[in-house]
Design an enzyme around this catalytic site. Structure first.
Site, PDB file in Angstrom:
ATOM      1  N   GLU A  79       0.877  -1.157   0.000  1.00 41.78           N
ATOM      2  CA  GLU A  79       0.000   0.000   0.000  1.00 41.78           C
ATOM      3  C   GLU A  79       0.920   1.215   0.000  1.00 41.78           C
ATOM      4  O   GLU A  79       1.802   1.317   0.857  1.00 41.78           O
ATOM      5  CB  GLU A  79      -0.868  -0.011   1.262  1.00 41.78           C
ATOM      6  N   ARG A 100       5.479 -13.000   9.742  1.00 42.09           N
ATOM      7  CA  ARG A 100       5.914 -11.617   9.638  1.00 42.09           C
ATOM      8  C   ARG A 100       7.306 -11.477  10.209  1.00 42.09           C
ATOM      9  O   ARG A 100       7.637 -12.150  11.183  1.00 42.09           O
ATOM     10  CB  ARG A 100       4.996 -10.777  10.524  1.00 42.09           C
ATOM     11  N   LYS A 123       4.464   0.809   9.141  1.00 42.82           N
ATOM     12  CA  LYS A 123       4.536   2.111   8.487  1.00 42.82           C
ATOM     13  C   LYS A 123       3.831   3.184   9.302  1.00 42.82           C
ATOM     14  O   LYS A 123       4.272   4.323   9.350  1.00 42.82           O
ATOM     15  CB  LYS A 123       3.905   2.006   7.092  1.00 42.82           C
TER      16      LYS A 123
HETATM   17  P1  ATP Z   1       2.649  -2.024   7.770  1.00 43.23           P
HETATM   18  O1  ATP Z   1       1.845  -2.604   8.886  1.00 43.23           O
HETATM   19  O2  ATP Z   1       4.064  -1.794   8.085  1.00 43.23           O
HETATM   20  O3  ATP Z   1       1.992  -0.859   7.122  1.00 43.23           O
HETATM   21  P2  ATP Z   1       1.507  -3.630   5.797  1.00 43.23           P
HETATM   22  O4  ATP Z   1       1.363  -5.107   5.949  1.00 43.23           O
HETATM   23  O5  ATP Z   1       0.310  -2.791   5.979  1.00 43.23           O
HETATM   24  O6  ATP Z   1       2.684  -3.183   6.712  1.00 43.23           O
HETATM   25  P3  ATP Z   1       1.605  -3.469   2.988  1.00 43.23           P
HETATM   26  O7  ATP Z   1       2.135  -2.368   2.173  1.00 43.23           O
HETATM   27  O8  ATP Z   1       0.148  -3.680   3.019  1.00 43.23           O
HETATM   28  O9  ATP Z   1       2.167  -3.264   4.450  1.00 43.23           O
HETATM   29  O10 ATP Z   1       2.327  -4.838   2.691  1.00 43.23           O
HETATM   30  C1  ATP Z   1       2.842  -5.288   1.461  1.00 43.23           C
HETATM   31  C2  ATP Z   1       3.261  -6.726   1.650  1.00 43.23           C
HETATM   32  O11 ATP Z   1       4.340  -6.793   2.576  1.00 43.23           O
HETATM   33  C3  ATP Z   1       2.143  -7.587   2.218  1.00 43.23           C
HETATM   34  O12 ATP Z   1       2.088  -8.776   1.477  1.00 43.23           O
HETATM   35  C4  ATP Z   1       2.552  -7.835   3.637  1.00 43.23           C
HETATM   36  O13 ATP Z   1       2.101  -9.083   4.055  1.00 43.23           O
HETATM   37  C5  ATP Z   1       4.068  -7.761   3.562  1.00 43.23           C
HETATM   38  N1  ATP Z   1       4.655  -7.340   4.853  1.00 43.23           N
HETATM   39  C6  ATP Z   1       4.395  -6.218   5.549  1.00 43.23           C
HETATM   40  N2  ATP Z   1       5.055  -6.196   6.718  1.00 43.23           N
HETATM   41  C7  ATP Z   1       5.769  -7.346   6.760  1.00 43.23           C
HETATM   42  C8  ATP Z   1       6.659  -7.922   7.721  1.00 43.23           C
HETATM   43  N3  ATP Z   1       6.942  -7.303   8.861  1.00 43.23           N
HETATM   44  N4  ATP Z   1       7.209  -9.118   7.433  1.00 43.23           N
HETATM   45  C9  ATP Z   1       6.933  -9.741   6.268  1.00 43.23           C
HETATM   46  N5  ATP Z   1       6.117  -9.262   5.331  1.00 43.23           N
HETATM   47  C10 ATP Z   1       5.525  -8.073   5.567  1.00 43.23           C
HETATM   48 MG    MG Z   2      -1.366  -2.297   5.235  1.00 44.48          MG
END
Ligand code: ATP
Ligand code: MG
Length: 564
Positions: A42, A268, A278
């Site tokens: 995102e 994760r 983020k």
């Molecule tokens: P955040 O909570 O940091 O905003 P998010 O999961 O909302 O992270 P996205 O941009 O939606 O971030 O994620 C893009 C991809 O990265 C998704 O497939 C998510 O599962 C993966 N991802 C995000 N954080 C992690 C993490 N800590 N470890 C492994 N994969 C991750």
């Molecule tokens: Mg997200």
């Protein structure tokens, strides 16, 4: 067991559960033997090292099995999204060494998603709910108590169709109504209890402008986007496991042929002494608790890159921790270990004095300059050697001299001998202090017969210290970075904010450090080992007049000692 079987077994052992699954799918000819993945960030912030873990598996699986991986921006919420983030995400993926086959945006599917929503309404599988968010939440029930039906659940299809149109024209205020899927208010999975699939957001979108006012929810956009694109393996983190039945339910309504995407979850990445989200990283940036998204203390990829972490080191760290079905938190020290391991192989050894004090070799001629041979990297012969200048006046670390030293102090103290690295053995003969007792100069005598590389004099000294020739040194700024938080899990204490645990010493700036003149042409991002101290790189703030070095990581792990 035959040899062949044996090798296959060996091979299997080293595959992670996702690779095993893909191999099985290929063997069974699922989706015609096609492998297609996506990385779906995102664009609401910069990527962090957790995303690197997802990137490695998404792109890695496609690479390994002859498929493709697309980059898909999951831009379904205009409130938090921005082009700045889109650009940084692309840069970071390239830095990790990957290329996407195509770039897609979930917003490209807004029309298709809309049409699909209409189909659901027409099929009696979605309805417009005019209750407030609070009312809807109250009816949700709990995991053990079934929810109650909305009074709008069985409204006429035609009414829902008309209201859904209005949700998108601006005639209806934000929050006044939502579109919900009609699934099962008694499901043991809360996500199946008539989830909201569209809501009104009256903010221009960074790509579609004001065309849309009704926006699909993540769950409604994700699986369908996978399907529209032809994704075969949709890999994500474990928190989405409970969303999978919903992912599948939407696909059940959509899929007609034999092709179908499948979601698989892995653990994760979590790290000690940091926050990995983020949303929280954004708070640090907005409240100016760090200098920006690429502050070298941040766990963002841009921060780590600026700090001198290499993509090879990040990859090796992620390989070490692996992909599993269990969430856990990884030790920051293991990441630092991978960084040291990689930099050790590739960096030139140089002399840098962080906190300088002058050493005068009183029996060394005043204008004499000698060139001392020094090996660039003992780990890599091909990096060769170079000459460094030795003179009567040298900068040494303040720490390397002590007036009243304890018994096991093998550095400079009156009467003691040390070797000056790549040069001579010197004996400390005295020092000068200012009125407050601060040592300002240290004196020593050298022994001409002990020049490095000369036949052994038979004399052994226990300590070796580094130095920089005063007339051949550069004045530089050094930024000593340390962990951003003082506790392993800054989110653990629910009474406090994670910001209460910021490490006040996470950045210490030294304005008066000295490095050898060899470094004068070093460019931002160039990395070196400052012998005996750590790995340092040139910061992007550096200019030829005012060079700035970042400490990437100390040579040794000082946290381990403190905590064990
Ligand atoms: P955040 O909570 O940091 O905003 P998010 O999961 O909302 O992270 P996205 O941009 O939606 O971030 O994620 C893009 C991809 O990265 C998704 O497939 C998510 O599962 C993966 N991802 C995000 N954080 C992690 C993490 N800590 N470890 C492994 N994969 C991750
Ligand atoms: Mg997200």
């Amino acid at each position: 067991m035959s040899l062949e079987n044996n090798t296959t077994e060996e091979n299997k052992k080293s595959l992670n559960f996702i690779e095993l699954m893909v191999e099985k799918d290929l063997k069974e000819g699922r989706n015609n033997g096609r492998v297609q993945t996506r990385f779906p960030p995102e664009p609401n912030g910069y990527l962090h090292i957790g995303h690197a873990k997802a990137i490695y598996i998404d792109f890695g699986i496609a690479q390994k099995y002859g498929g493709i991986c697309n980059l898909r921006f999951d831009d379904t919420n205009p409130v938090k999204e921005d082009v700045e983030y889109v650009d940084s995400i692309m840069e970071d993926i390239k830095w990790l060494g990957f290329e996407w086959a195509n770039i897609y945006y979930a917003s490209d599917y807004f029309q298709q998603l809309w049409d699909f929503a209409i189909q659901l309404i027409k099929d009696g599988k979605a309805y417009i709910d005019e209750q407030t968010a609070d009312e809807i939440a109250k009816q949700k029930g709990t995991p053990t108590v079934p929810g109650t039906h909305s009074p709008f659940r069985n409204r006429p299809i035609q009414e829902s169709l008309e209201l859904f149109e209005k949700m998108n024209t601006g005639e209806i205020a934000e929050g006044a109504m939502v579109l919900r899927a009609k699934i099962d208010m008694a499901s043991s999975n809360m996500h199946m209890r008539d989830p909201i699939i569209y809501r009104i957001i009256d903010i221009p979108h960074h790509r579609t402008g004001t065309k849309w006012k009704a926006y699909p929810m993540y769950d409604f956009a994700h699986g369908q986007s996978d399907f529209f694109e032809g994704v075969t393996h949709s890999l994500c983190t474990l928190e989405f496991e409970v969303h999978r039945p919903l992912y599948d339910w939407f696909l059940d309504q959509l899929v007609t042929g034999s092709y179908r995407p499948r979601q698989t979850e892995f653990n994760r990445l979590g790290l000690t002494y940091t926050v990995m989200s983020k949303r929280l990283l954004l708070q640090l940036v907005q409240e100016k608790l760090v200098s920006g998204w690429d502050d070298p203390r941040m766990v963002t990829l841009s921060g780590m890159r600026r700090r001198g972490y290499t993509s090879a080191a990040i990859r090796s760290f992620i390989d070490k921790i692996g992909y599993t079905k269990y969430d856990g938190i990884n030790d920051y020290s293991l990441l630092e270990h991978s960084v040291r391991e990689d930099l050790n192989k590739h960096t030139t050894r140089v002399s840098g004095v962080i906190d300088p004090i002058k050493l005068i070799i009183t029996n060394y001629p005043e204008d004499k300059v000698e060139e001392m041979e020094t090996i660039n990297n003992p780990e890599d012969e091909s990096m060769g050697s170079r000459k460094i200048k030795f003179t009567r006046e040298l900068w040494i670390e303040r720490d390397d001299f002590m007036e009243n030293a304890p018994r096991k102090y093998f550095r400079l103290t009156p009467g003691n001998e040390v070797r000056l690295k790549s040069a001579y053995i010197v004996k400390c003969t005295g020092f000068k202090a200012d009125e407050e007792g601060n040592v300002v100069e240290v004196y020593a005598e050298y022994d001409e017969q002990t020049r490095s590389g000369m036949p052994e004099s038979g004399r052994k000294v226990k300590g070796t210290i580094h130095w920089v020739s005063v007339p051949h040194s550069l004045d530089v700024e050094v930024r000593l970075y340390d962990r951003l938080f003082t506790v392993e899990d800054p989110m653990a204490d629910k009474e406090k904010s994670f910001k209460d645990f910021l490490n006040p010493d996470s950045l210490i700036v030294k304005q008066n450090s000295k490095v050898e003149e060899y470094l004068k042409d070093a460019k931002p991002l160039d990395s070196f080992q400052f012998q005996r101290i750590g790995y340092f790189n040139v910061d992007k703030d550096s200019t030829p007049e005012h060079m700035v070095f970042n400490r990437t990581v100390a040579l040794k792990d000082s946290w381990k000692k403190q905590n064990s």
